[in-house]
Write an enzyme that holds these catalytic residues in place. Structure first.
Site, mmCIF file in Angstrom:
data_model
loop_
_atom_site.group_PDB
_atom_site.id
_atom_site.type_symbol
_atom_site.label_atom_id
_atom_site.label_comp_id
_atom_site.label_asym_id
_atom_site.label_seq_id
_atom_site.Cartn_x
_atom_site.Cartn_y
_atom_site.Cartn_z
ATOM 1 C CG HIS A 84 -0.581 0.268 2.501
ATOM 2 N ND1 HIS A 84 -0.265 -0.715 3.416
ATOM 3 C CD2 HIS A 84 -0.397 1.431 3.147
ATOM 4 C CE1 HIS A 84 0.097 -0.166 4.552
ATOM 5 N NE2 HIS A 84 0.026 1.142 4.422
ATOM 6 C CG ASP A 220 0.348 -4.089 2.776
ATOM 7 O OD1 ASP A 220 0.884 -3.601 1.766
ATOM 8 O OD2 ASP A 220 -0.438 -3.459 3.512
ATOM 9 C CB SER A 632 2.784 1.606 6.475
ATOM 10 O OG SER A 632 1.518 1.276 6.925
HETATM 11 N N1 ARG Z 1 -4.753 0.245 7.786
HETATM 12 C C1 ARG Z 1 -3.495 0.311 7.106
HETATM 13 C C2 ARG Z 1 -2.978 1.760 7.154
HETATM 14 O O1 ARG Z 1 -3.498 2.553 7.860
HETATM 15 C C3 ARG Z 1 -3.572 -0.204 5.712
HETATM 16 C C4 ARG Z 1 -4.319 0.666 4.734
HETATM 17 C C5 ARG Z 1 -4.333 0.173 3.327
HETATM 18 N N2 ARG Z 1 -5.253 -0.942 3.130
HETATM 19 C C6 ARG Z 1 -6.593 -0.807 2.880
HETATM 20 N N3 ARG Z 1 -7.347 -1.875 2.761
HETATM 21 N N4 ARG Z 1 -7.209 0.358 2.724
HETATM 22 O O2 ARG Z 1 -2.342 2.317 6.310
HETATM 23 N N1 GLU Z 2 -1.274 1.199 7.698
HETATM 24 C C1 GLU Z 2 -0.663 2.266 8.468
HETATM 25 C C2 GLU Z 2 0.332 3.083 7.651
HETATM 26 O O1 GLU Z 2 0.168 3.250 6.477
HETATM 27 C C3 GLU Z 2 -0.064 1.695 9.682
HETATM 28 C C4 GLU Z 2 -1.161 1.300 10.540
HETATM 29 C C5 GLU Z 2 -1.215 2.137 11.788
HETATM 30 O O2 GLU Z 2 -1.778 3.232 11.767
HETATM 31 O O3 GLU Z 2 -0.658 1.621 12.771
HETATM 32 O O4 GLU Z 2 1.253 3.664 8.160
#
Ligand code: ARG
Ligand code: GLU
Length: 697
Positions: A84, A220, A632
């Site tokens: 991502h 990921d 991330s």
């Molecule tokens: N929750 C993770 C973050 O905050 C992954 C986000 C990307 N994935 C998604 N299904 N939207 O970045």
């Molecule tokens: N998916 C998040 C990012 O893009 C990390 C998840 C979180 O917030 O801990 O940094």
């Protein structure tokens, strides 16, 4: 000043055994944590983590494109980050003929690696405490504006000196609300090429359904390579560039972790707010989150309905939907977590204790009452600002209109091409009706743009006003846009100025800039100035407590261990998932769970090669490290500093940790490095990349 420095040093260096694993520590001060880390399984030294003179682990970690983390996993510039995080780069190379998002991409040799003109990575060269220099000549009695000006000019001086005659960039960041300042010197590399990415059905497996959740099975990750000039220096893309030779790369451990094993994460966490007052928690919990969640629910419902009607729309809005859903889901978890922990009441209680102490310490006696007063003044502006961003900002047409007005004539065509490629005026108009209707209903009169109120009055309601706007604007689709573009220069300009979408954008932007942004900024500056005093008071009140600085997108270390948790009474989540779970979720009829056939075949033949562990393949794991957005792509390391995983998320029950960390429930989620290697080798067929990696023992 002296006293404050000593106090801060005491706070940072004193190392009573901390029960919890909360904290995002500055690498240059990690010495204060080493005893605790060693007791928990760390086997290296502070200098292994951070050193200015010798190569250290910090040299293997980068800020990836200004918002994620990445790490070097070979001495030839090979870099690992999340799928991502690399998403827009992968998308930019994708077309109908080469759909790398869907099918994945693997460069089979260096020539096939794909350059990304906008992508860059930043290495931290060094960090220094520059508090004395930043606060030089800053008298305590300076009014807030003057104080900030003086600090700004001191900071400019520090940065100029740190970068003079070098190719480095530098920033000075405030810690503990301006009680301490650090200089960060970076070296940016701009030739960063895409090496590989799994298909989205692996890299985004589980989609928004599994996002922020456990059990998790998302692969990921993506791979890039940093290139440099022949002297190993940063250089913009050139075919003559060569793979960058890092000062340090990470060794990979394929041994895996057991529950309880030490883990640490090195990366760039974005924002946390551990020390905010109850007033702000109250606002987030009882005003901001419910409204923002409600507004996003409306948008997601509309996008979802329209996406279900056509495959083209589903693809057009896939990334937009994911973007809206990500914070939407996080805020819900955050609100639930804050309520469960009783954070609001905990903060109020802590403030009562502080006030008792402050009553006997005159320098601090007025701080909290003043802050409460300012927060009350701030609330209406904060609320209007939230609505400007989440209700007005939800509509694509008006945002595009205002960008178009500001853009040079030469940029407009390209902007339009990009905009209309993934734009549905049907979705947008439906969203405008809903979210602008909410703006009208919930935002006080004084923040209502006159032109908007008038359009609603004339048309006889928000829905009719939106319909009229979308019927009359020349910017709602590429055909109308092309017709507008073909006008002669004078008529084109006149038509743009008269366009109802442009007028509506100007009305909302005008109210925001003239009535909301200014007071919001000024009140916040006054609140921030008081936080500085409050924070100092907290440290003085509890000289033995350990304080750690909030995240601010600077390099940090957080440590913990692999561990499951109890999300609910009677339920325990074990900390490791495997390929078995992927097969349980696999469903060709559900977009988020439709894995590549190749993976099904490998599973059917149990063809896991050297990646088999107990008859399956490990996929993801949980740990107790304190992380947030920006982490991330961060490396998850074992006690010997070897790479065992790649951080990519937190669990839903953890998302309040930006405000209050709960050691019982807060878990970060990492993809197991063995799954990454299995995917590269057996699914991607790019096993040759493993030859340049370094494996521990
Ligand atoms: N929750 C993770 C973050 O905050 C992954 C986000 C990307 N994935 C998604 N299904 N939207 O970045
Ligand atoms: N998916 C998040 C990012 O893009 C990390 C998840 C979180 O917030 O801990 O940094």
């Amino acid at each position: 000043m002296k006293k404050l420095v000593l106090l801060l040093l005491a706070a940072l260096l004193s190392a009573p055994q901390l029960r919890a694993d909360k904290g995002m520590w500055l690498p240059s001060l990690i010495g204060s944590r080493i005893k605790d880390m060693k007791a928990k399984g760390f086997r290296l030294t502070a200098e292994d983590i951070y050193s200015v003179n010798e190569a250290s682990l910090k040299d293997a970690v980068v800020l990836f494109n200004g918002g994620c983390t990445g790490e070097l996993i070979s001495d030839e510039g090979l870099l690992l980050t999340n799928h991502h995080c690399g998403y827009s780069a992968i998308q930019s190379h994708s077309s109908v003929e080469h759909d790398y998002l869907t099918h994945g991409f693997w460069a089979m040799n260096r020539q096939e690696e794909l350059p990304n003109p906008k992508l860059y990575v930043s290495f931290l060269v060094r960090m220094d405490d520059v508090t004395d220099r930043v606060l030089k000549g800053v008298k305590d009695d300076l009014p807030v504006g003057k104080r900030d000006e003086k600090i700004r000019s001191n900071i400019d001086g520090v940065i100029a000196e740190a970068t003079r005659g070098t190719r480095y960039k530098a920033d000075v960041e405030s810690f503990f609300y301006g009680n301490q300042y650090f200089l960060f010197v970076y070296e940016n590399f701009t030739d960063v090429r895409l090496v590989g990415a799994p298909p989205s059905s692996v890299g985004k497996f589980g989609g928004d359904t599994d996002n922020w959740m456990w059990p998790r099975h998302t692969g990921d990750f993506s791979l890039f390579r940093i290139y440099a000039d022949s002297e190993n220096r940063p250089a913009d893309y050139s075919p003559d560039n060569v793979p960058y030779r890092p000062r340090r790369s990470l060794a990979i451990s394929t041994e895996g972790l057991k529950e309880g094993d030490f883990t640490f994460i090195y990366g760039f966490p974005g924002t946390t707010k551990q020390y905010i007052l109850s007033d702000e928690v109250d606002y987030i919990l009882n005003r901001s989150n419910p409204h923002k969640i409600g507004l996003r629910t409306m948008r997601l419902d509309i996008m979802g309905e329209e996406q279900a009607k056509s495959v083209a729309t589903r693809i057009q809005y896939a990334s937009k939907h994911a973007g809206v859903a990500n914070a939407w889901k996080k805020w819900q978890g955050e609100s639930k977590g804050l309520a469960r922990l009783g954070t609001l009441e905990n903060k109020r209680e802590a403030e009562r204790r502080f006030q008792q102490w402050a009553d006997a310490h005159p320098a601090y006696a007025d701080v909290l009452p003043q802050m409460h007063g300012l927060y009350a003044e701030l609330a209406p502006y904060a609320f209007a600002r939230d609505y400007y961003a989440e209700a007005y900002g939800a509509v694509e047409l008006t945002r595009f209109a205002s960008r178009l007005v500001r853009a040079g004539a030469g940029q407009r065509e390209a902007m339009a091409r990009e905009f209309y490629k993934d734009y549905s005026p049907v979705i947008d108009a439906r969203i405008a009706k809903k979210t602008w209707g909410e703006y009208l209903r919930n935002v006080p009169q004084e923040f209502l743009p006159e032109a908007f109120a008038q359009a609603v009055a004339v048309a006889g309601g928000v829905d009719a006003a939106v319909e009229k706007l979308f019927a009359e604007s020349r910017l709602t689709d590429s055909v109308r846009f092309a017709a507008w573009l073909s006008l002669d220069e004078a008529s084109r300009q006149a038509a743009l100025e008269a366009d109802p979408a442009v007028a509506m954008a100007a009305a909302f932007d005008g109210v925001y800039l003239e009535r909301i942004a200014g007071p919001y900024r000024d009140l916040n500056a006054r609140i921030a100035a008081l936080y500085r005093v409050y924070m100092r008071g907290l440290m003085e009140m509890e000289p033995d407590a350990v304080f750690y600085p909030d995240a601010n997108l600077t390099l940090r270390v957080s440590y913990g261990r692999m561990e499951g948790y109890k999300p609910l009474d009677g339920v325990y989540y074990t900390p490791q998932t495997t390929l078995e779970g992927i097969m349980e979720k696999d469903n060709p009829d559900i977009y988020d769970y439709d894995i590549p056939q190749r993976l099904r075949d490998l599973y059917a033949g149990k063809d896991y090669g050297r990646w088999a562990v107990d008859g399956t393949v490990p996929v993801a794991f949980l740990a107790t490290n304190h992380t947030t957005g920006g982490n991330s792509g961060s490396p998850v390391l074992n006690g010997r500093g070897e790479l065992v995983g790649l951080n990519f998320d937190r669990t839903w029950e953890s998302t309040m940790s930006d405000i209050e960390f709960d050691p019982a429930k807060c878990r970060n989620i990492a993809v197991d490095i063995r799954y990454v290697l299995f995917l590269i080798d057996k699914v991607g067929g790019a096993g040759y990349l493993l030859d340049e990696m370094r494996f521990a023992r």
